[in-house]
Design a protein around this motif. Structure first.
Motif, PDB file in Angstrom:
ATOM      1  N   VAL A 163       0.727  -1.260   0.179  1.00 53.80           N
ATOM      2  CA  VAL A 163       0.009  -0.038  -0.001  1.00 53.80           C
ATOM      3  C   VAL A 163       1.035   1.151  -0.029  1.00 53.80           C
ATOM      4  N   ALA A 164       0.205   2.169  -0.594  1.00 56.85           N
ATOM      5  CA  ALA A 164       0.842   3.603  -0.454  1.00 56.85           C
ATOM      6  C   ALA A 164       0.126   4.212   0.830  1.00 56.85           C
ATOM      7  N   ASP A 165       0.931   4.637   1.720  1.00 54.32           N
ATOM      8  CA  ASP A 165       0.243   5.171   3.045  1.00 54.32           C
ATOM      9  C   ASP A 165       0.673   6.436   3.242  1.00 54.32           C
ATOM     10  N   GLU A 166      -0.647   7.310   3.081  1.00 54.15           N
ATOM     11  CA  GLU A 166      -0.267   8.855   3.346  1.00 54.15           C
ATOM     12  C   GLU A 166      -0.840   9.287   4.642  1.00 54.15           C
ATOM     13  N   SER A 167       0.072   9.246   5.961  1.00 54.17           N
ATOM     14  CA  SER A 167      -0.146   9.633   7.074  1.00 54.17           C
ATOM     15  C   SER A 167      -1.595   8.746   7.644  1.00 54.17           C
ATOM     16  N   GLY A 168      -1.345   7.248   7.289  1.00 55.28           N
ATOM     17  CA  GLY A 168      -2.327   6.720   7.837  1.00 55.28           C
ATOM     18  C   GLY A 168      -3.560   6.167   7.001  1.00 55.28           C
ATOM     19  N   THR A 169      -3.545   6.988   5.815  1.00 60.90           N
ATOM     20  CA  THR A 169      -4.500   6.630   4.698  1.00 60.90           C
ATOM     21  C   THR A 169      -3.980   6.011   3.542  1.00 60.90           C
ATOM     22  N   VAL A 170      -4.604   4.858   3.364  1.00 60.01           N
ATOM     23  CA  VAL A 170      -4.300   4.224   2.096  1.00 60.01           C
ATOM     24  C   VAL A 170      -4.667   4.998   0.865  1.00 60.01           C
ATOM     25  N   VAL A 171      -3.776   5.252   0.064  1.00 59.08           N
ATOM     26  CA  VAL A 171      -4.135   6.074  -1.431  1.00 59.08           C
ATOM     27  C   VAL A 171      -3.512   5.226  -2.663  1.00 59.08           C
ATOM     28  N   GLY A 172      -3.275   4.141  -2.288  1.00 57.72           N
ATOM     29  CA  GLY A 172      -2.775   3.167  -3.540  1.00 57.72           C
ATOM     30  C   GLY A 172      -2.538   1.768  -3.006  1.00 57.72           C
ATOM     31  N   MET A 173      -2.529   1.038  -3.992  1.00 58.80           N
ATOM     32  CA  MET A 173      -2.443  -0.591  -3.660  1.00 58.80           C
ATOM     33  C   MET A 173      -1.849  -0.974  -4.886  1.00 58.80           C
ATOM     34  N   MET A 174      -0.831  -2.271  -4.503  1.00 57.71           N
ATOM     35  CA  MET A 174      -0.355  -3.233  -5.540  1.00 57.71           C
ATOM     36  C   MET A 174      -0.254  -4.534  -4.981  1.00 57.71           C
ATOM     37  N   VAL A 175      -0.719  -5.385  -5.945  1.00 52.61           N
ATOM     38  CA  VAL A 175      -0.536  -6.765  -5.677  1.00 52.61           C
ATOM     39  C   VAL A 175       0.369  -7.448  -6.597  1.00 52.61           C
ATOM     40  N   LEU A 176       1.382  -8.345  -6.004  1.00 54.60           N
ATOM     41  CA  LEU A 176       2.518  -8.988  -6.679  1.00 54.60           C
ATOM     42  C   LEU A 176       2.141 -10.449  -6.585  1.00 54.60           C
ATOM     43  N   GLU A 177       2.270 -11.310  -7.534  1.00 55.94           N
ATOM     44  CA  GLU A 177       2.116 -12.826  -7.498  1.00 55.94           C
ATOM     45  C   GLU A 177       3.363 -13.265  -8.309  1.00 55.94           C
ATOM     46  N   GLU A 178       4.391 -13.812  -7.734  1.00 55.97           N
ATOM     47  CA  GLU A 178       5.337 -14.220  -8.293  1.00 55.97           C
ATOM     48  C   GLU A 178       5.898 -13.153  -9.305  1.00 55.97           C
ATOM     49  N   ASN A 179       6.054 -13.315 -10.489  1.00 58.42           N
ATOM     50  CA  ASN A 179       6.505 -12.317 -11.498  1.00 58.42           C
ATOM     51  C   ASN A 179       5.598 -11.388 -12.234  1.00 58.42           C
ATOM     52  N   ARG A 180       4.252 -11.191 -11.562  1.00 55.87           N
ATOM     53  CA  ARG A 180       3.057 -10.570 -11.986  1.00 55.87           C
ATOM     54  C   ARG A 180       2.577  -9.492 -11.390  1.00 55.87           C
ATOM     55  N   ILE A 181       2.535  -8.475 -11.857  1.00 57.69           N
ATOM     56  CA  ILE A 181       1.707  -7.234 -11.190  1.00 57.69           C
ATOM     57  C   ILE A 181       0.169  -7.707 -11.125  1.00 57.69           C
ATOM     58  N   GLU A 182      -0.498  -8.136 -10.224  1.00 61.98           N
ATOM     59  CA  GLU A 182      -1.923  -8.554 -10.484  1.00 61.98           C
ATOM     60  C   GLU A 182      -2.699  -7.499 -10.207  1.00 61.98           C
ATOM     61  N   GLN A 183      -2.435  -6.460  -9.676  1.00 63.27           N
ATOM     62  CA  GLN A 183      -3.278  -5.427  -9.281  1.00 63.27           C
ATOM     63  C   GLN A 183      -2.387  -4.016  -9.110  1.00 63.27           C
TER      64      GLN A 183
END
Length: 162
Positions: A62-82
């Motif tokens: 997650v991208a955390d801005e002062s306790g607020t999630v402003v972005g997310m990325m999910v990795l699975e092996e060699n893939r950016i899933e989200q």
């Protein structure tokens, strides 16, 4: 906030309690970026999936801005899933930082899928060295939306590292 100020946003591994916030980023971002694409699952289904499956069982950042999630990325092996950003957090370099993190974690190469209608995503990933490798009619994804598989071939010297 400008790109320099966005450096104060921390990228960190998601915790179980981030599940709801991660789902909200996904929902808001998907709806803003892809208004013509029908989501395969309703809001409650998406929330349950991110809360109970993604954040718990997958490498989620997650991208955390002062306790607020402003972005997310999910990795699975060699893939950016989200990879999704809150609409108000786009254009600040957070996505660039997520892709750099993914490349560091998978230096031999990465792949991802994005919808064909998502031209901004195509430009973003191509700017980061990804190349379109395959186009489909969407019959294999939940949304039934034509998509593109992108590949980043990685660092040729990555296998030689100690």
């Amino acid at each position: 906030m400008n790109k320099q100020e966005s450096q104060r946003i921390a990228l960190r591994r998601a915790r179980t309690e981030d599940g709801a916030a991660v789902a909200e980023v996904y929902l808001r971002s998907f709806d803003a970026a892809l208004p013509t694409v029908r989501r395969a699952h309703d809001d409650d289904g998406v929330r349950a999936f991110f809360r109970d499956v993604v954040v718990v069982h997958h490498e989620t950042w997650v991208a955390d801005e002062s306790g607020t999630v402003v972005g997310m990325m999910v990795l699975e092996e060699n893939r950016i899933e989200q990879l999704y950003l809150a609409p108000e957090s786009r254009g600040l370099g957070i996505g660039d930082r997520f892709v750099q993190l993914a490349k560091e974690r998978s230096p031999q190469g990465l792949e991802l899928w994005t919808f064909q209608v998502n031209s901004p995503a195509h430009r973003f990933y191509e700017r980061h060295g990804f190349e379109a490798a395959e186009r489909t009619d969407g019959s294999d994804n939940d949304e039934r939306e034509p998509d593109i598989r992108y590949v980043w071939k990685g660092d040729a010297t990555a296998d030689d590292r100690p």
